[in-house]
Design a protein around this motif. Structure first.
Motif, PDB file in Angstrom:
ATOM      1  N   GLU A   1      -0.166  57.215  91.680  1.00 27.19           N
ATOM      2  CA  GLU A   1       0.056  57.109  93.118  1.00 27.19           C
ATOM      3  C   GLU A   1       1.418  56.461  93.341  1.00 27.19           C
ATOM      4  N   ARG A   2       2.347  57.240  93.881  1.00 33.57           N
ATOM      5  CA  ARG A   2       3.718  56.738  94.032  1.00 33.57           C
ATOM      6  C   ARG A   2       4.474  57.602  95.033  1.00 33.57           C
ATOM      7  N   THR A   3       5.424  56.994  95.715  1.00 27.64           N
ATOM      8  CA  THR A   3       6.296  57.724  96.623  1.00 27.64           C
ATOM      9  C   THR A   3       7.712  57.674  96.078  1.00 27.64           C
TER      10      THR A   3
ATOM     11  N   HIS B   1      -1.393  62.899  93.791  1.00 29.57           N
ATOM     12  CA  HIS B   1      -1.292  61.716  94.648  1.00 29.57           C
ATOM     13  C   HIS B   1       0.146  61.216  94.789  1.00 29.57           C
ATOM     14  N   VAL B   2       1.093  61.970  94.252  1.00 25.13           N
ATOM     15  CA  VAL B   2       2.505  61.588  94.377  1.00 25.13           C
ATOM     16  C   VAL B   2       3.080  62.192  95.655  1.00 25.13           C
ATOM     17  N   ARG B   3       3.867  61.391  96.363  1.00 23.80           N
ATOM     18  CA  ARG B   3       4.491  61.838  97.616  1.00 23.80           C
ATOM     19  C   ARG B   3       6.006  61.847  97.450  1.00 23.80           C
ATOM     20  N   LEU B   4       6.641  62.906  97.964  1.00 19.69           N
ATOM     21  CA  LEU B   4       8.100  62.992  97.967  1.00 19.69           C
ATOM     22  C   LEU B   4       8.626  62.718  99.372  1.00 19.69           C
ATOM     23  N   ARG B   5       9.614  61.864  99.447  1.00 16.56           N
ATOM     24  CA  ARG B   5      10.258  61.548 100.733  1.00 16.56           C
ATOM     25  C   ARG B   5      11.714  61.988 100.644  1.00 16.56           C
TER      26      ARG B   5
ATOM     27  N   THR C   1      11.713  58.663  96.702  1.00 19.87           N
ATOM     28  CA  THR C   1      12.678  59.013  97.746  1.00 19.87           C
ATOM     29  C   THR C   1      13.837  59.774  97.126  1.00 19.87           C
TER      30      THR C   1
END
Length: 322
Positions: free
Chosen positions: A94-96, A123-127, A98
């Motif tokens: 779980e990590r975002t 569960h990984v998010r890209l910003r 940037t």
């Protein structure tokens, strides 16, 4: 108040496990007298004898028994924290992250990159944030995990780079533009009205230098800060936009693209990161994802030209991005 010596935690853990000053000293490669001094310091710090004589051995006090599990957990956690990471559990990560990208990157590479990331790590998010300048401070201070752009000859010694793909500039006009019919010569190209892309507002570039060699000068009607804006104007006016081919593949849908009639150097688009992220397994995986999706020959629906050999492995660079 004097800060406690955290080295004593390891000593206490071993003493409680061995129940012997002699065996504890052997295990920690210390002399018996050094271990005895450490035990004295522990007794002073906890205000408890901790280990007391019982026959020929030592037995723990109630306070020592109370500390045994707690100290053992602390020492184990510390050892795990200092141990080199050797495994990455992507399904539970779980990590975002940037990513600072130039205009057109998200539109052209975003869908495939998101699909690649979500397949491995749901569960990984890209910003994505817009790249307004070439300052490397966001990489240094951790506001940005990964940067993309063209690496220039100036600069920052701490930044790492990895080439993603080479690109060439092409001319783009609306489908029914006069330049969409017939061969585009340097004279026809220069005579048209142009929209120029420059974040710094500069009106000329290597294209104008090449035209100058032919004693030609193009008519620059407007300057915009990004490729998307330039292509939007080209779509609804008679303006000619000159943009990198691969980087704008999806943005040029429905428009007419033609090779430039003058020789302009190709560019290399790279990803950039701070060296403190070199050993981070999750960041390494992200860089692999970006390379898989954006590397030479990887972008779907984009016409390739003169493919280049694979780039060299990541190495330190003393450069900035445009």
């Amino acid at each position: 108040m004097t800060a406690p010596d955290l080295n004593l935690l390891l000593t206490l853990d071993v003493l409680l496990a061995e129940g012997s000053v002699v065996r504890a000293a052997e295990r920690l490669h210390l002399s018996q007298s050094a271990m005895s001094r450490s035990l004295a310091r522990l007794r002073e710090a906890t205000n408890d004898p901790l280990l007391v004589r019982a026959g020929r051995g030592l037995v723990p006090t109630p306070r020592a028994l109370e500390l045994r599990e707690q100290v053992g957990a602390i020492v184990a956690a510390a050892q795990a924290a200092l141990r080199p990471a050797d495994k990455l559990d992507l399904p539970t990560l779980e990590r975002t992250f940037t990513l600072r990208t130039t205009d057109g990157f998200v539109e052209n590479f975003g869908p495939a990159l998101l699909a690649r990331v979500r397949k491995d790590a749901p569960h990984v998010r890209l910003r994505f944030v817009h790249k307004a300048d070439k300052d490397s401070a966001p990489l240094r201070d951790g506001r940005v995990d990964l940067d993309t752009g063209v690496v220039s000859g100036t600069a920052s010694p701490e930044i790492r780079t990895r080439a993603l793909f080479t690109d060439r500039f092409v001319g783009v006009v609306r489908a029914d533009h006069p330049l969409a019919d017939g061969r585009v010569t340097a004279k026809r190209y220069a005579a048209a009205s142009h929209v120029v892309v420059s974040r710094r507002g500069q009106a000329t570039s290597a294209i104008d230098d090449a035209l100058d060699q032919l004693k030609l000068k193009r008519d620059i009607a407007t300057i915009v800060g990004g490729f998307a804006a330039a292509l939007s104007l080209a779509r609804s006016t008679d303006l000619v936009a000159t943009v990198p081919e691969r980087h704008t593949g999806n943005l040029r849908t429905g428009l007419h693209t033609f090779p430039l009639p003058v020789d302009v150097p190709e560019i290399t688009v790279s990803m950039l990161w701070h060296p403190r992220m070199d050993g981070d397994l999750a960041h390494r995986w992200l860089r692999t994802c970006v390379l898989d999706v954006c590397g030479d020959g990887a972008a779907p629906g984009v016409r390739a030209r003169r493919p280049k050999p694979a780039a060299a492995p990541p190495s330190p660079s003393r450069r900035r991005t445009r």
